[in-house]
Design a protein around this motif. Sequence first.
Motif, PDB file in Angstrom:
ATOM      1  N   GLU A  99      -0.520  17.742  -3.601  1.00  0.00           N
ATOM      2  CA  GLU A  99       0.045  18.575  -4.658  1.00  0.00           C
ATOM      3  C   GLU A  99       1.211  17.887  -5.355  1.00  0.00           C
ATOM      4  OE1 GLU A  99      -1.266  21.225  -5.949  1.00  0.00           O
ATOM      5  OE2 GLU A  99      -2.911  20.920  -4.526  1.00  0.00           O
ATOM      6  N   ILE A 100       1.974  17.099  -4.598  1.00  0.00           N
ATOM      7  CA  ILE A 100       3.083  16.369  -5.216  1.00  0.00           C
ATOM      8  C   ILE A 100       2.545  15.347  -6.218  1.00  0.00           C
ATOM      9  CG2 ILE A 100       5.021  14.802  -4.795  1.00  0.00           C
ATOM     10  CD1 ILE A 100       5.322  16.101  -2.038  1.00  0.00           C
ATOM     11  N   GLN A 116     -12.872  -2.852  -5.994  1.00  0.00           N
ATOM     12  CA  GLN A 116     -11.832  -3.350  -6.889  1.00  0.00           C
ATOM     13  C   GLN A 116     -11.674  -2.434  -8.108  1.00  0.00           C
ATOM     14  OE1 GLN A 116     -12.244  -7.427  -7.841  1.00  0.00           O
ATOM     15  NE2 GLN A 116     -10.531  -7.441  -9.266  1.00  0.00           N
ATOM     16  N   ASP A 117     -12.784  -1.971  -8.623  1.00  0.00           N
ATOM     17  CA  ASP A 117     -12.769  -0.986  -9.708  1.00  0.00           C
ATOM     18  C   ASP A 117     -11.877   0.193  -9.338  1.00  0.00           C
ATOM     19  OD1 ASP A 117     -13.409   1.291 -11.233  1.00  0.00           O
ATOM     20  OD2 ASP A 117     -15.451   1.409 -10.449  1.00  0.00           O
ATOM     21  N   LYS A 118     -12.128   0.756  -8.199  1.00  0.00           N
ATOM     22  CA  LYS A 118     -11.414   1.974  -7.809  1.00  0.00           C
ATOM     23  C   LYS A 118      -9.939   1.706  -7.523  1.00  0.00           C
ATOM     24  CE  LYS A 118     -15.557   4.175  -5.928  1.00  0.00           C
ATOM     25  NZ  LYS A 118     -16.236   4.649  -4.685  1.00  0.00           N
ATOM     26  N   PHE A 119      -9.680   0.596  -6.843  1.00  0.00           N
ATOM     27  CA  PHE A 119      -8.293   0.300  -6.495  1.00  0.00           C
ATOM     28  C   PHE A 119      -7.495  -0.123  -7.727  1.00  0.00           C
ATOM     29  CE2 PHE A 119      -5.204  -2.560  -4.046  1.00  0.00           C
ATOM     30  CZ  PHE A 119      -4.408  -1.497  -3.661  1.00  0.00           C
ATOM     31  N   GLY A 120      -8.105  -0.909  -8.602  1.00  0.00           N
ATOM     32  CA  GLY A 120      -7.384  -1.421  -9.754  1.00  0.00           C
ATOM     33  C   GLY A 120      -7.240  -0.440 -10.894  1.00  0.00           C
ATOM     34  N   ASN A 121      -8.297   0.306 -11.198  1.00  0.00           N
ATOM     35  CA  ASN A 121      -8.291   1.143 -12.394  1.00  0.00           C
ATOM     36  C   ASN A 121      -8.045   2.624 -12.139  1.00  0.00           C
ATOM     37  OD1 ASN A 121      -8.866  -0.878 -14.354  1.00  0.00           O
ATOM     38  ND2 ASN A 121     -10.938  -0.972 -13.554  1.00  0.00           N
ATOM     39  N   LEU A 122      -8.387   3.093 -10.971  1.00  0.00           N
ATOM     40  CA  LEU A 122      -8.370   4.543 -10.737  1.00  0.00           C
ATOM     41  C   LEU A 122      -7.346   4.984  -9.705  1.00  0.00           C
ATOM     42  CD1 LEU A 122     -12.236   5.149 -10.708  1.00  0.00           C
ATOM     43  CD2 LEU A 122     -10.651   5.340 -12.643  1.00  0.00           C
ATOM     44  N   TRP A 123      -6.708   4.047  -9.021  1.00  0.00           N
ATOM     45  CA  TRP A 123      -5.833   4.373  -7.899  1.00  0.00           C
ATOM     46  C   TRP A 123      -4.634   5.216  -8.307  1.00  0.00           C
ATOM     47  CZ3 TRP A 123      -7.354   4.068  -3.134  1.00  0.00           C
ATOM     48  CH2 TRP A 123      -6.443   4.077  -2.062  1.00  0.00           C
ATOM     49  N   PHE A 124      -4.212   5.103  -9.557  1.00  0.00           N
ATOM     50  CA  PHE A 124      -3.066   5.881 -10.042  1.00  0.00           C
ATOM     51  C   PHE A 124      -3.483   6.971 -11.032  1.00  0.00           C
ATOM     52  CE2 PHE A 124      -1.636   1.698  -8.786  1.00  0.00           C
ATOM     53  CZ  PHE A 124      -0.574   2.000  -7.947  1.00  0.00           C
ATOM     54  N   VAL A 125      -4.766   7.011 -11.363  1.00  0.00           N
ATOM     55  CA  VAL A 125      -5.285   8.033 -12.279  1.00  0.00           C
ATOM     56  C   VAL A 125      -5.807   9.237 -11.506  1.00  0.00           C
ATOM     57  CG1 VAL A 125      -7.020   8.515 -14.048  1.00  0.00           C
ATOM     58  CG2 VAL A 125      -5.851   6.291 -14.021  1.00  0.00           C
ATOM     59  N   TYR A 126      -6.608   8.988 -10.483  1.00  0.00           N
ATOM     60  CA  TYR A 126      -7.186  10.089  -9.715  1.00  0.00           C
ATOM     61  C   TYR A 126      -6.131  10.961  -9.033  1.00  0.00           C
ATOM     62  CZ  TYR A 126     -12.226   9.271 -10.118  1.00  0.00           C
ATOM     63  OH  TYR A 126     -13.512   9.189 -10.577  1.00  0.00           O
ATOM     64  N   PRO A 127      -5.112  10.394  -8.380  1.00  0.00           N
ATOM     65  CA  PRO A 127      -4.113  11.264  -7.759  1.00  0.00           C
ATOM     66  C   PRO A 127      -3.459  12.214  -8.753  1.00  0.00           C
ATOM     67  CG  PRO A 127      -3.922   9.065  -6.873  1.00  0.00           C
ATOM     68  CD  PRO A 127      -4.890   8.977  -8.031  1.00  0.00           C
ATOM     69  N   LEU A 134       0.830  -1.207   0.000  1.00  0.00           N
ATOM     70  CA  LEU A 134       0.000   0.000   0.000  1.00  0.00           C
ATOM     71  C   LEU A 134       0.861   1.251   0.000  1.00  0.00           C
ATOM     72  CD1 LEU A 134      -3.039  -0.589   2.390  1.00  0.00           C
ATOM     73  CD2 LEU A 134      -3.046  -0.289  -0.087  1.00  0.00           C
ATOM     74  N   ARG A 135       1.900   1.258   0.805  1.00  0.00           N
ATOM     75  CA  ARG A 135       2.797   2.419   0.824  1.00  0.00           C
ATOM     76  C   ARG A 135       3.497   2.577  -0.521  1.00  0.00           C
ATOM     77  NH1 ARG A 135       4.490   4.802   6.004  1.00  0.00           N
ATOM     78  NH2 ARG A 135       2.982   4.088   7.539  1.00  0.00           N
ATOM     79  N   ALA A 136       3.826   1.449  -1.148  1.00  0.00           N
ATOM     80  CA  ALA A 136       4.460   1.516  -2.468  1.00  0.00           C
ATOM     81  C   ALA A 136       3.538   2.170  -3.486  1.00  0.00           C
ATOM     82  CB  ALA A 136       4.855   0.113  -2.926  1.00  0.00           C
ATOM     83  N   THR A 137       2.220   1.916  -3.396  1.00  0.00           N
ATOM     84  CA  THR A 137       1.304   2.573  -4.332  1.00  0.00           C
ATOM     85  C   THR A 137       1.338   4.083  -4.152  1.00  0.00           C
ATOM     86  OG1 THR A 137      -0.694   2.471  -2.918  1.00  0.00           O
ATOM     87  CG2 THR A 137      -0.224   0.547  -4.309  1.00  0.00           C
ATOM     88  N   HIS A 138       1.446   4.527  -2.911  1.00  0.00           N
ATOM     89  CA  HIS A 138       1.480   5.970  -2.666  1.00  0.00           C
ATOM     90  C   HIS A 138       2.789   6.579  -3.161  1.00  0.00           C
ATOM     91  CE1 HIS A 138       0.544   9.823  -0.986  1.00  0.00           C
ATOM     92  NE2 HIS A 138       1.547   9.773  -0.121  1.00  0.00           N
ATOM     93  N   VAL A 139       3.896   5.889  -2.914  1.00  0.00           N
ATOM     94  CA  VAL A 139       5.184   6.397  -3.389  1.00  0.00           C
ATOM     95  C   VAL A 139       5.193   6.471  -4.915  1.00  0.00           C
ATOM     96  CG1 VAL A 139       7.667   5.954  -3.486  1.00  0.00           C
ATOM     97  CG2 VAL A 139       6.429   5.622  -1.335  1.00  0.00           C
ATOM     98  N   ALA A 140       4.591   5.476  -5.554  1.00  0.00           N
ATOM     99  CA  ALA A 140       4.515   5.522  -7.020  1.00  0.00           C
ATOM    100  C   ALA A 140       3.717   6.732  -7.487  1.00  0.00           C
ATOM    101  CB  ALA A 140       3.893   4.232  -7.552  1.00  0.00           C
ATOM    102  N   ASN A 141       2.655   7.068  -6.769  1.00  0.00           N
ATOM    103  CA  ASN A 141       1.881   8.254  -7.146  1.00  0.00           C
ATOM    104  C   ASN A 141       2.665   9.540  -6.910  1.00  0.00           C
ATOM    105  OD1 ASN A 141      -0.652   7.474  -8.274  1.00  0.00           O
ATOM    106  ND2 ASN A 141      -1.249   6.669  -6.280  1.00  0.00           N
ATOM    107  N   LEU A 142       3.449   9.577  -5.845  1.00  0.00           N
ATOM    108  CA  LEU A 142       4.323  10.726  -5.637  1.00  0.00           C
ATOM    109  C   LEU A 142       5.332  10.820  -6.782  1.00  0.00           C
ATOM    110  CD1 LEU A 142       5.069  10.319  -1.815  1.00  0.00           C
ATOM    111  CD2 LEU A 142       3.524  11.982  -2.861  1.00  0.00           C
TER     112      LEU A 142
END
Length: 496
Positions: free
Chosen positions: A324-325, A285-296, A234-242
Motif C-alpha cells: 500500500e505504501i 530483464q524486461d520486467k526488472f528494467g522496465n516494469l520494476w518501478f511501474v508495477y509497484p 536490490l533493497r535500494a530498489t524497494h526503498v525507491a518504490n516506497l
Amino acid sequence: MSRTSMRRRDFMRFALALGGNALLTQTALAEKLPGESVVGSPKGRIGEFPKGFLWGAATAAYQIEGATHVDGRGESIWDHYVGTPGKIKGSANAAVACDSYRRYAEDVAIAKRLGMQSYRYSIAWPRVQPQGSGIVNQKGLDYYRRLTDALLEDGIRPLPTLYHWDLPQPLEDAGGWPERDTAQRLADYARIVVDALGDRIDQWVIFNEPYIFTVLGYAQGIHAPGRKEPLAALRATHVANLAQGLVYRAIKASRPRAEVGSAYNVAPVVPATASAADRAAAERQDKFGNLWFVYPALKGHYPAGVLPSERQSELLGFRSGDEEIMRAPLDFIGLNYYSCSYVQEDAQALIPGLGTKSFEPKKRVSQEKTDFGWDIYPKGFYDIVTEMAGHTGRIPIEITENGAAYNIGPSADGGVHDAKRIAYARAHLLELSRAIRNGAPVRAYHHWSLLDNFEWSEGYTQRFGLIYVDFENGQKRLPKDSAAWYAKIIAENKVV
C-alpha cells in the motif's frame, strides 16, 4: 539527464549483467491494468503530431547548474564521488558545468527562441535541504522560484524533477537508498518544495530513472555513491518504490490538483539466441528494467518471475503493508529512450533469479552508432512506447528524454553542423508519431538535452545538447544546426 538512462555505456554494460534494462520486443501485454486500453488519436499522417502536443528539452541540476558550493548548497553524493581518483573521465567535475545557476535566464531565453513549450529541469535536493533533513535553505528555494518564474513569463511550462540522482551526502553517510528512512526523507523534502513552488507548477516528476541510481550506484559502483553491493542495490530498489508512493501522497496533500508522474529508462531487449534460456533471460530483464518501478506504483506489487518468489521479500526487505505504501496512481508516465539492449543467460549470476549478462552480437539491430557507441534503433522507440502503453493503459505518456551524443564542435565558419543528430532525432520522431497514430497516448516530447553538459562518469567527453557549450571559454553558448531544425519541428508540429 534523465538519465544516464541508456545514455551511458557503463549503464548499458552493467544493466545487462545484473538483470535488465529493457523491455523484450513483442512482450505479451497480458498484464494490462484491468479494464484499461491504450488510448490515442489515430488521426493524422506519420510525422504529424496532435494539436496541443508539447515540445521541449530536458536538463538536470547537477549536470548544468555548477555553483556546487554557493549560497548554502550542501554536498551531494556526486560531489563526493567526482573527488575519487579514476571515477570520472578527464578527472572532470561539475563545480562550474554550464554555470546555469548564474545563467539560467540566458538558457530560458534560448528555449523561448526555439519555441519550446515545456522545459524539464531538476531541483537539487542538497541546494534546498543541505543535510537531507532539517533546516531548509531559502536561497536554494529562491533560485528555483526565479527559474520557474522566468519560464512562466516566457510561456514555457515548468516540468521539475524532484530527484535526479543528487542525494545529500549526509543521507548516504547514514546508509543511503538501501535504508528505508531515506524514503521518508525524500517525501519530507518533496513536501517542502511543493509547498513553496506548487502555486507556480502544475506537473511534477518524482524520479529520474530509479533503475539507474539504484543499480549503477549500489551494485556496480560506476555511478555515485560507488558501492558494489548487489543485495544492497536490490533493497535500494524497494526503498525507491516506497519513496515513490510516499512522495506522490505528499505532493497530493499539498496540491491535490497537481499531476504527478515519474520518468523511467526503457528499451527493447534482444536475446542472444532463440534458445529458451536466452529468451527467459530477456523476459526477466524486461520486467526488472522496465516494469520494476511501474508495477509497484500502479498495481501495488512487483512483476512476477524476476526474483525467486520464496526469497523476494527477504531480498528486498519487504514488510507487511509495503504494497500500500508503494501504490501511487500516477497521473502521467515519463519515458526515456536511447537504444536497445542485448542479453543472454548467465548461470553465474550474483543474485538468484537475475541470470542475465550482456554480449556483443554478431548481428546487431543496426550497424549505425552514435559517438557514444550505442546502436541507433528508431524502430525500438515505436516498440517500447507501444509496449509500455499496453502496461499503463490510458495514463498519458510524456517522452521525458530522447537524444544522442555527437561530439562535433564548431567548424571554420563558426557553426556546429551536427547533421547526424538531426538524422537521429528525425528518425525517432517519425517512429514516435507512428506510435501515437496507432494509439499510444503520448502528449509531450523532450529532447535530451538543451545544453551540452557534465555527462556523469563520462565528464565532458559526450555532447548531447542542441546548444554547444564551450567549457574552455567561459561556457559560451552556440546553437547547433539541430537547434534550428528542432525549432522548425516545434513551429510546424510535425517532422520536417
